[in-house]
Each structure stands twice: as C-alpha cells, then as structure tokens.
Motif scaffolding. Structure first.
Motif, PDB file in Angstrom:
ATOM      1  N   GLU A  41      46.916  19.443 -16.064  1.00 48.96           N
ATOM      2  CA  GLU A  41      46.851  18.857 -14.720  1.00 48.96           C
ATOM      3  C   GLU A  41      48.196  18.187 -14.424  1.00 48.96           C
ATOM      4  O   GLU A  41      48.622  17.284 -15.162  1.00 48.96           O
TER       5      GLU A  41
ATOM      6  N   ARG B 101      50.325  16.262 -11.374  1.00 50.63           N
ATOM      7  CA  ARG B 101      50.371  15.658 -10.044  1.00 50.63           C
ATOM      8  C   ARG B 101      51.823  15.355  -9.705  1.00 50.63           C
ATOM      9  O   ARG B 101      52.478  14.555 -10.383  1.00 50.63           O
TER      10      ARG B 101
ATOM     11  N   ASN C 270      48.313  17.922  -6.369  1.00 50.15           N
ATOM     12  CA  ASN C 270      47.848  18.293  -7.709  1.00 50.15           C
ATOM     13  C   ASN C 270      47.998  19.791  -7.934  1.00 50.15           C
ATOM     14  O   ASN C 270      47.715  20.602  -7.043  1.00 50.15           O
TER      15      ASN C 270
ATOM     16  N   ARG D 237      47.141  22.773 -11.052  1.00 48.10           N
ATOM     17  CA  ARG D 237      46.488  23.098 -12.329  1.00 48.10           C
ATOM     18  C   ARG D 237      47.187  24.311 -12.933  1.00 48.10           C
ATOM     19  O   ARG D 237      47.284  25.366 -12.286  1.00 48.10           O
TER      20      ARG D 237
END
Length: 208
Positions: A9, A11, A51, A53
């Motif tokens: 993850e 950000r 964000n 992924r």
C-alpha cells in the motif's frame, strides 16, 4: 520469505520544492506504471493524498519515481528518484521523504529535484504453526511415513481359563450297584490242633 503476490500500500502524500507546478507522480514497478492525478494546488509543493496498491514480486525491492508535467506541446520530466522497499518489508511500514533529482538539458548535470513524501505499508504474512500429527493408536499398523508398524501392541486379551476338571467318582460309574456290603471282620487265628478240621479228624479217628 517470499513476497510474491503480496500487496504494498503506497499513499502519495505531497511533494516538496518541485521545479514546476502542475505535476503528477508516476510509480514504476515490474514494468507497470501507477500514476496520480495532476495536483491542483500547492504550486511547486503539491499535495496528492492518493492511494496506490502494488502487487509485489520476489527479487524486486525498489520503486522508480518519475514526476511529470504536461506542457503545451509535450510532457516534461521534472524529477526522478528511487525508493527502497527493504524497511517497509521488514518493519511493515515506512513513512519517509525521498529525494528526487533532475538532469539539466544544457549541461547534463544532475541537480536536486525536490522531495516526495510516501506513506508505505505492508502487511507481513502470518506464520502459522503446523500442528504435529497425533501418534497413532498402539497396534494400529499405521506409520506416519507410510512404513508398516513393526512393533505391534503388547496388549493381549486375557487368557481363556481351562475347562474345569471333575474327577470321576465311583457314584457316576454305570456298572456300580448302590448296594453296600460290609467286609467280614477278621477272625483271630486258632491254636494248633484246635481247628474244626482237626477236631473232626480226631473224632472220626477215635470212632474208627
């Protein structure tokens, strides 16, 4: 430990001291490009707060950062950088400012292109203990490695008692008659010459 297929993850928080405003950020990993939208505010220190992924691949522990700006005629690269993933994979998170640089077109010199703040998090897989197989029951013939059980159980059923022996008594004999005769009592021995035969013989002789 393998990271294949696990999710990182990322950000993208903000940039600091970019060369120009109106930029957006591209993250390149395993030949895949993940990009943010164009920052609308912040000028040369834009805020993104987006964000991303990223599926991880074994043996690849580095992100490539490219900051671009859309010009009137073409897109322009205003900064590049590298982000190492060792800490986030080891600790589970890494919220750091990463340095960027750009290359001057006229001189070819590399100069500072500002910084970018990334908040990266990675959930490490949990290692679950494998339960030990239970020992098979004694004498079951099962072996965990597929081999026969060469040591059968030492537990045996109780022995069967032998049939009761009854001694045959005289009462059960088929030829025996249930009449009882007392044996004759013994007679004392007679004195010599006093027996019945001797008296008879003596009288007979005398009469003759």
């Amino acid at each position: 430990m393998s990271i294949q297929g696990h999710i990182l993850e990322v950000r993208v928080e903000f940039g600091v001291n970019f060369k120009q405003s109106g930029a957006y950020v591209c993250i390149i990993y395993n030949n895949e490009v993940y990009q943010t939208s164009i920052a609308k505010d912040g000028g040369t220190s834009p805020r993104f707060h987006e964000n991303i992924r990223i599926p991880l691949v074994d043996g690849l522990r580095e992100l490539s950062i490219v900051v671009r700006r859309r010009g009137y005629f073409a897109e322009e690269v205003i900064a590049t950088g590298k982000v190492q993933l060792d800490e986030v994979l080891r600790e589970g998170k890494d919220h750091s400012l990463w340095p960027l640089q750009y290359q001057c077109r006229r001189t070819g010199a590399t100069r500072s292109g500002g910084q970018i703040k990334l908040a990266m998090e990675y959930e490490r897989p949990r290692v679950t203990a494998t339960p030990c197989p239970q020992a098979p029951a004694a004498g079951s013939g099962f072996h965990p490695h597929g081999r026969p059980d060469f040591y059968p159980s030492t537990e045996f059923p109780p022995p069967t008692p032998p049939p009761r022996y009854v001694h045959p008594s005289f009462h059960s004999h088929p030829d025996y008659h249930y009449s009882y005769h007392a044996p004759p009592s013994p007679q004392p021995p007679s004195a010599p010459g006093s027996s019945a035969y001797s008296g008879y013989y003596y009288g007979h002789c005398r009469q003759g």
